[in-house]
Design a protein around this motif. Structure first.
Motif, PDB file in Angstrom:
ATOM      1  N   CYS A 119       0.599  -1.466   0.126  1.00  0.00           N
ATOM      2  CA  CYS A 119      -0.297  -0.483   0.040  1.00  0.00           C
ATOM      3  C   CYS A 119       0.938   1.660  -0.171  1.00  0.00           C
ATOM      4  O   CYS A 119       1.966   1.035   0.913  1.00  0.00           O
ATOM      5  CB  CYS A 119      -1.077   0.320   1.361  1.00  0.00           C
ATOM      6  N   THR A 120       0.908   2.231  -0.855  1.00  0.00           N
ATOM      7  CA  THR A 120       1.845   3.247  -1.022  1.00  0.00           C
ATOM      8  C   THR A 120       1.142   5.055  -0.800  1.00  0.00           C
ATOM      9  O   THR A 120       0.971   5.405  -0.165  1.00  0.00           O
ATOM     10  CB  THR A 120       1.543   3.761  -2.694  1.00  0.00           C
ATOM     11  N   HIS A 121      -0.260   4.557  -0.074  1.00  0.00           N
ATOM     12  CA  HIS A 121      -1.409   5.461   0.340  1.00  0.00           C
ATOM     13  C   HIS A 121      -1.781   6.540  -0.092  1.00  0.00           C
ATOM     14  O   HIS A 121      -1.658   7.700   0.545  1.00  0.00           O
ATOM     15  CB  HIS A 121      -0.851   5.723   2.213  1.00  0.00           C
ATOM     16  N   ALA A 122      -1.788   6.441  -1.670  1.00  0.00           N
ATOM     17  CA  ALA A 122      -1.595   7.627  -2.485  1.00  0.00           C
ATOM     18  C   ALA A 122      -3.248   7.804  -2.565  1.00  0.00           C
ATOM     19  O   ALA A 122      -4.222   6.708  -2.812  1.00  0.00           O
ATOM     20  CB  ALA A 122      -0.861   7.178  -4.356  1.00  0.00           C
ATOM     21  N   GLN A 123      -3.235   9.122  -1.678  1.00  0.00           N
ATOM     22  CA  GLN A 123      -5.196   9.463  -1.685  1.00  0.00           C
ATOM     23  C   GLN A 123      -5.687  10.956  -2.794  1.00  0.00           C
ATOM     24  O   GLN A 123      -6.592  11.001  -2.826  1.00  0.00           O
ATOM     25  CB  GLN A 123      -5.069   9.580  -0.152  1.00  0.00           C
ATOM     26  N   ALA A 156       2.082  10.973  -9.130  1.00  0.00           N
ATOM     27  CA  ALA A 156       3.539  10.539  -8.613  1.00  0.00           C
ATOM     28  C   ALA A 156       4.023  10.114  -8.753  1.00  0.00           C
ATOM     29  O   ALA A 156       3.424   8.080  -8.357  1.00  0.00           O
ATOM     30  CB  ALA A 156       3.680  11.937  -7.339  1.00  0.00           C
ATOM     31  N   PRO A 157       5.697   9.477  -9.280  1.00  0.00           N
ATOM     32  CA  PRO A 157       5.786   8.008  -8.911  1.00  0.00           C
ATOM     33  C   PRO A 157       5.811   7.816  -7.716  1.00  0.00           C
ATOM     34  O   PRO A 157       6.615   8.229  -7.170  1.00  0.00           O
ATOM     35  CB  PRO A 157       7.496   8.640  -9.692  1.00  0.00           C
ATOM     36  N   LYS A 158       6.007   6.414  -7.785  1.00  0.00           N
ATOM     37  CA  LYS A 158       5.783   5.752  -6.391  1.00  0.00           C
ATOM     38  C   LYS A 158       7.292   5.294  -6.280  1.00  0.00           C
ATOM     39  O   LYS A 158       8.425   4.705  -6.768  1.00  0.00           O
ATOM     40  CB  LYS A 158       4.917   4.611  -7.045  1.00  0.00           C
TER      41      LYS A 158
END
Length: 146
Positions: A107-111, A118-120
């Motif tokens: 999980c990247t938590h990208a919300q 954005a690049p992870k």
């Protein structure tokens, strides 16, 4: 994540590995493999469209020709990942593949739109988990466990 899993798999000398983008993988690749590690981002609570396209193109031509082969999955998710994992599991069940590990969901938590676009950067501990999964799948294949 997929590259880390491949690196883990390559530690097993008796196993040949291939890392293919979903766009580049086809029926012959599926038939030639002894096991599979499916990796996808979760987009809008589903597996990525390119992964869905891969399954759409290959599903029926390999049906009943790969029964019993082992598989695992890697999911990169912004918040959950379980639906993408569930979709892969349903397809794998139809192919009669054998799950050899629980889905690995990172999980990247990208919300927010900015963070989503954005690049992870996947952390070292998560990449180590990906390497471990690749190594375990390869070791099981090499040892005749799967």
């Amino acid at each position: 994540m997929a590259q880390a899993a491949r690196a883990g798999a390559e530690t097993e000398a008796d196993v040949n590995t291939r890392l293919l983008a979903a766009d580049d993988a086809g029926v012959n690749d599926v038939l030639a493999a002894d096991g599979y590690l499916f990796a996808t981002p979760e987009n809008l609570a589903a597996m990525a469209g390119r992964m869905k396209d891969f399954f759409d193109r290959t599903y029926y031509p390999v049906l009943d020709r790969i029964n019993g082969r082992p598989y695992a999955s890697l999911i990169c998710a912004g918040s959950d990942g379980t639906n993408a994992a569930r979709q892969i599991a349903r397809i794998a069940t139809g192919w009669r593949l054998r799950p050899v590990a629980e889905p690995l969901i990172i999980c990247t938590h990208a919300q927010t739109p900015e963070v989503i676009l954005a690049p992870k950067q996947i952390g070292a501990a998560d990449l180590a988990s990906c390497r471990d999964l690749g190594a375990a799948l390869a070791a099981g294949l090499a040892g005749g466990i799967f």
